[in-house]
Design an enzyme around this catalytic site. Sequence first.
Site, mmCIF file in Angstrom:
data_model
loop_
_atom_site.group_PDB
_atom_site.id
_atom_site.type_symbol
_atom_site.label_atom_id
_atom_site.label_comp_id
_atom_site.label_asym_id
_atom_site.label_seq_id
_atom_site.Cartn_x
_atom_site.Cartn_y
_atom_site.Cartn_z
ATOM 1 N N SER A 66 0.571 -1.267 0.002
ATOM 2 C CA SER A 66 0.007 0.000 -0.088
ATOM 3 C C SER A 66 1.023 1.187 0.142
ATOM 4 O O SER A 66 2.013 1.238 0.345
ATOM 5 C CB SER A 66 -0.780 0.074 1.163
ATOM 6 O OG SER A 66 -0.213 0.258 2.429
ATOM 7 N N LYS A 67 0.123 2.320 -0.502
ATOM 8 C CA LYS A 67 0.838 3.668 -0.518
ATOM 9 C C LYS A 67 1.557 4.030 0.785
ATOM 10 O O LYS A 67 2.424 4.793 0.735
ATOM 11 C CB LYS A 67 -0.217 4.719 -0.993
ATOM 12 C CG LYS A 67 -0.105 5.296 -2.342
ATOM 13 C CD LYS A 67 -0.913 6.287 -2.539
ATOM 14 C CE LYS A 67 -1.223 6.608 -3.933
ATOM 15 N NZ LYS A 67 -2.483 7.517 -4.050
ATOM 16 N N ARG A 68 0.703 3.658 1.853
ATOM 17 C CA ARG A 68 1.066 4.211 3.091
ATOM 18 C C ARG A 68 2.546 3.637 3.474
ATOM 19 O O ARG A 68 3.297 4.439 4.088
ATOM 20 C CB ARG A 68 0.007 3.494 4.152
ATOM 21 C CG ARG A 68 -0.730 4.501 4.548
ATOM 22 C CD ARG A 68 -1.779 4.043 5.489
ATOM 23 N NE ARG A 68 -2.181 2.943 5.396
ATOM 24 C CZ ARG A 68 -2.039 1.683 6.098
ATOM 25 N NH1 ARG A 68 -1.419 1.917 7.056
ATOM 26 N NH2 ARG A 68 -2.544 0.451 5.860
ATOM 27 N N LYS A 69 2.872 2.570 2.782
ATOM 28 C CA LYS A 69 4.420 2.118 3.241
ATOM 29 C C LYS A 69 5.335 2.341 1.948
ATOM 30 O O LYS A 69 6.494 1.627 1.962
ATOM 31 C CB LYS A 69 4.187 0.467 3.457
ATOM 32 C CG LYS A 69 3.272 0.479 4.704
ATOM 33 C CD LYS A 69 3.890 -0.760 5.482
ATOM 34 C CE LYS A 69 3.152 -1.059 6.675
ATOM 35 N NZ LYS A 69 3.483 -2.301 7.358
ATOM 36 N N GLY A 70 5.090 2.912 1.087
ATOM 37 C CA GLY A 70 6.055 3.502 -0.048
ATOM 38 C C GLY A 70 5.316 3.639 -1.270
ATOM 39 O O GLY A 70 4.167 3.551 -1.473
#
Length: 479
Positions: free
Chosen positions: A257-261
């Site tokens: 996911s975007k939250r992790k990169g």
Amino acid sequence: MSTHAIVRTRMAPSPTGEMHVGGMAMLLKNYAYAKRHGGKFILRIEDTDQTREVPGAVGRILDVIKAYGLSWDEGPDIDGPFAPYTQSQRLPLYKQHAEQLIAANQAYYCFCSKERLEQLREDQMASKQQPKYDGHCRVLGSDEVAKRLANGEPSVIRLKVPKDEQIHYTDLIRGEITVSGADVDDQVLLKTDGFPTYHLAVVVDDHAMQISHILRGEEWLSSTPKHVLLYKAFGWQAPIFAHIPIFLNPDGKGKMSKRKGEVAAQSFLDKGYLPEAVLNFFMLLGWGHPEQKEVISLDEYIQNFDPADISSKSVVFDLVKLQWLNGVYIRALSADELLEKLQPFIPADCPANLAKDILPLIHERLSILSEFEELSSFFYRNITVDPQVLSKKATPELVREQIETTILELEKLPDWNEQEIENTVRQLQEKNDWKRGQYFMLLRLSVSGQQATPPLFTMIVVLGKEKTLERLRSAGKQI
Ligand code: GLU
């Protein structure tokens, strides 16, 4: 096996954002499978959810696929036997098919208001039930339906799921799958505004475009029974499905996911990964070459890829491996090829000639193109040298003497070439009986400000006489 005469696969992105790396990895599989079997790969734009459409996304999707070196045989910009390949240009087809299902008693009109559906959902959630339509309008008589339609009451068309049937299909990766009709929702097929939902449009189009195999992400697994029912309701033969496991975040936790990169396929190219390396990396996620090869060309992949060999387990998006592979591909480039690919990554303050001279010195160590700046900036930007580090391994007097003597000797050199520089420095070291490790590191630090650099003498040649002497003088003053 599919009874389709030719293999036709497709990728059907929705322009609701940037293409995800997971999408590109999926596209690669569909592409390779079609090519392996001498078939066709189709690109279709699924833009029926106009509220979620992002302006410009279609163009960017097409561009990023091309940037990865992949292409399609039929698609929005290439005419083909089943054009148009953009769903918003095919709307009458979906309405007509939804009505066909009504006529065959496989679908029904539903007049339930948004408020009623919301209330139903809340009640079901409160009693820990799976939210699902309760069939309220499924039992309406045809007269009542006709009357309400004639009155212009807003309605949707829902699939009449046979609740007492078992739905079977074979997944190439997961084998036989059976789902009970009782667990499948009476899916909306046509919305109040006359637009189809994904479920109706995808089935109508995959059939119309003669798609033989659908390789898609496992997030669509729960949709597939609905699709299988639709094929059956229309009396069509369903394609073969393979649901591919999703990628997990590089830390192994959760869906990528975007939250992790970064997750956008384009962002990896922007960072300086080579498309061939990223594709190679995708190939290895959940699949292995029969000879365990790790560096695989697109052609080799096409010759060997079989979706049935894909693991059904989720795979970690291992950035360390991606970086390693990228380094392998970078090292395989010629100096000219590398220089060309590096152009967007060469900072404006790095003179073009210098970049060319620096390249051979860092080629081996470069694993992502964007590292060029970090590995090369000391050649063309001011450096800072920590005086304490300079005299860490020797007394300040000795360090000063070493620097001054080196300046004197190097100044005398008529030609600034590697051989002369190396001879001079080595002779000084031997004559004065200086510790080689200490003395060389002193020079390295003084001229670059760094401990890890390209080979000392080559680096000094590229730095040039003037800059080398100027940096040695400056280091000497700091001691
Ligand atoms: N439009 C869907 C998506 O955005 C396609 C899913 C499928 O492959 O059926 O991914």
